[in-house]
Enzyme design. Sequence first.
Site, mmCIF file in Angstrom:
data_model
loop_
_atom_site.group_PDB
_atom_site.id
_atom_site.type_symbol
_atom_site.label_atom_id
_atom_site.label_comp_id
_atom_site.label_asym_id
_atom_site.label_seq_id
_atom_site.Cartn_x
_atom_site.Cartn_y
_atom_site.Cartn_z
ATOM 1 N N LEU A 199 -8.599 68.279 38.476
ATOM 2 C CA LEU A 199 -7.895 68.682 39.706
ATOM 3 C C LEU A 199 -8.911 69.089 40.753
ATOM 4 O O LEU A 199 -9.764 69.923 40.466
ATOM 5 C CB LEU A 199 -7.014 69.915 39.420
ATOM 6 C CG LEU A 199 -5.867 69.717 38.442
ATOM 7 C CD1 LEU A 199 -5.302 71.069 38.046
ATOM 8 C CD2 LEU A 199 -4.786 68.862 39.077
ATOM 9 N N HIS A 200 -8.851 68.495 41.935
ATOM 10 C CA HIS A 200 -9.752 68.961 42.983
ATOM 11 C C HIS A 200 -9.245 68.672 44.390
ATOM 12 O O HIS A 200 -9.860 69.087 45.362
ATOM 13 C CB HIS A 200 -11.132 68.329 42.822
ATOM 14 C CG HIS A 200 -11.163 66.869 43.174
ATOM 15 N ND1 HIS A 200 -10.685 65.906 42.341
ATOM 16 C CD2 HIS A 200 -11.595 66.228 44.287
ATOM 17 C CE1 HIS A 200 -10.834 64.721 42.918
ATOM 18 N NE2 HIS A 200 -11.379 64.882 44.096
ATOM 19 N N ARG A 201 -8.091 67.975 44.517
ATOM 20 C CA ARG A 201 -7.644 67.587 45.861
ATOM 21 C C ARG A 201 -7.254 68.791 46.698
ATOM 22 O O ARG A 201 -6.586 69.704 46.194
ATOM 23 C CB ARG A 201 -6.405 66.694 45.748
ATOM 24 C CG ARG A 201 -6.801 65.346 45.849
ATOM 25 C CD ARG A 201 -6.104 64.201 46.142
ATOM 26 N NE ARG A 201 -6.922 63.184 45.505
ATOM 27 C CZ ARG A 201 -8.041 62.708 46.004
ATOM 28 N NH1 ARG A 201 -8.457 63.078 47.191
ATOM 29 N NH2 ARG A 201 -8.740 61.845 45.323
ATOM 30 N N ARG A 209 -14.898 72.710 43.693
ATOM 31 C CA ARG A 209 -13.898 72.959 44.722
ATOM 32 C C ARG A 209 -12.610 73.444 44.042
ATOM 33 O O ARG A 209 -12.114 72.837 43.124
ATOM 34 C CB ARG A 209 -13.614 71.643 45.439
ATOM 35 C CG ARG A 209 -12.482 71.771 46.351
ATOM 36 C CD ARG A 209 -11.902 70.504 46.838
ATOM 37 N NE ARG A 209 -11.141 70.920 47.972
ATOM 38 C CZ ARG A 209 -11.563 70.835 49.213
ATOM 39 N NH1 ARG A 209 -12.673 70.243 49.496
ATOM 40 N NH2 ARG A 209 -10.824 71.321 50.172
#
Length: 360
Positions: A204-206, A239
């Site tokens: 997950l990073h969006r 992030r």
Amino acid sequence: MPSPVLHVVGARPNFMKAAPVLRAVEALGVRQRLLHTGQHYDAALSDVFFRDLELPQPDVSLGVGSGSHAAQTAAIMVSLEEVLVAQPPPMVIAYGDVNSTIAAAVVCAKLGIPTAHVEAGLRSFDRSMPEEINRLVTDALADLLFVTSPEGMDNLAREGIAVERLHFVGNPMIDTLLRHLDRLDAAAVRARLQVPERYVVATLHRPSNVDSLRAAERLVAALGEASRRLPVILPLHPRGRSMLESAGLAELTGVRVIEPLGYVDFLSLVRGSAAVVTDSGGIQEETTVLGVPCLTLRPNTERPVTITHGTNRLVTPEQLPDALDAALAGGQVPRGEGPPLWDGHAGERIAAVLAEWLRA
Ligand code: UD1
């Protein structure tokens, strides 16, 4: 002697797309240089990929680092312009949809340096995604557009981009996957990381998923539910780490958060997994080829071919538990043959077009 062409890369997903193109261009005897913008600078997001993919060390490193979208893109533009003015290449080749890509396209357009865009034509039709802006601008400016899937050709034709500029070549990221397939040893990575035999991999990073507490809380709740089925291994991009932790990620006992992995380790883990839960773009493609069910936590995808020809499904966080049950029960297998031309030879097709273009 003609000056070398210049490949511009900067962020993790660029490296696996550039590797086969660099190799194929080299094989044709075309002179080339590699420039790294420094958008990704952590060893775990950059150096390990150069080693795993046998990429040559960059001839030029800009070292721009992180910043807001404007600050980062502008910093790349300013530094890249100096390099291009000092030694103008006959062609710049840019990859994917990251800020380094749009920066290269804009600088080259203003300097009158032709550009090629590898992975052109993908559209999510969602302009709240920074990558969608990067794709639209890069494709509008590029002289040669290398397209990975049939709907990419349709998207570009609809935008009025001249058909002579378009080349449907297949997917260089899949060239890299097929080249390294024999090195993808799930058992070895499982043993090293002490991962049980059946597990789910998550990434997950969006921004839309990890930049607000509300979105992060929905995701953490969904991962908690998923981990009641199988242990979840989450190699976490820097992030969003703190936002996911604020949303309670650390309290989920069934979710194991680990540092980002290199190319071979990560895809080994994916290859051995029961399913993948992700918001990445490239992983939707890699799971399609590996035949691993992929549940994508996004409302849209710029890679619909992974749904029509592959193992990908789009889900909301609330739909994830049921979708995961269905996937684990074997209800999510590829339909028919894989996407056309994802055959391991995209890099060679791209190099052949580039060489011909340079000759002409
Ligand atoms: C970028 C791409 C995204 C891609 C992703 C893969 C854009 C707009 N986005 O997102 O499409 O899916 O790469 O990783 O280009 N950071 C580090 N170390 C690094 C690099 C970044 O800690 O080496 C952290 C910094 O806090 C930085 C943040 O990650 O501010 C975001 O980095 P950035 O390059 O802006 O975008 P990504 O989220 O990595």
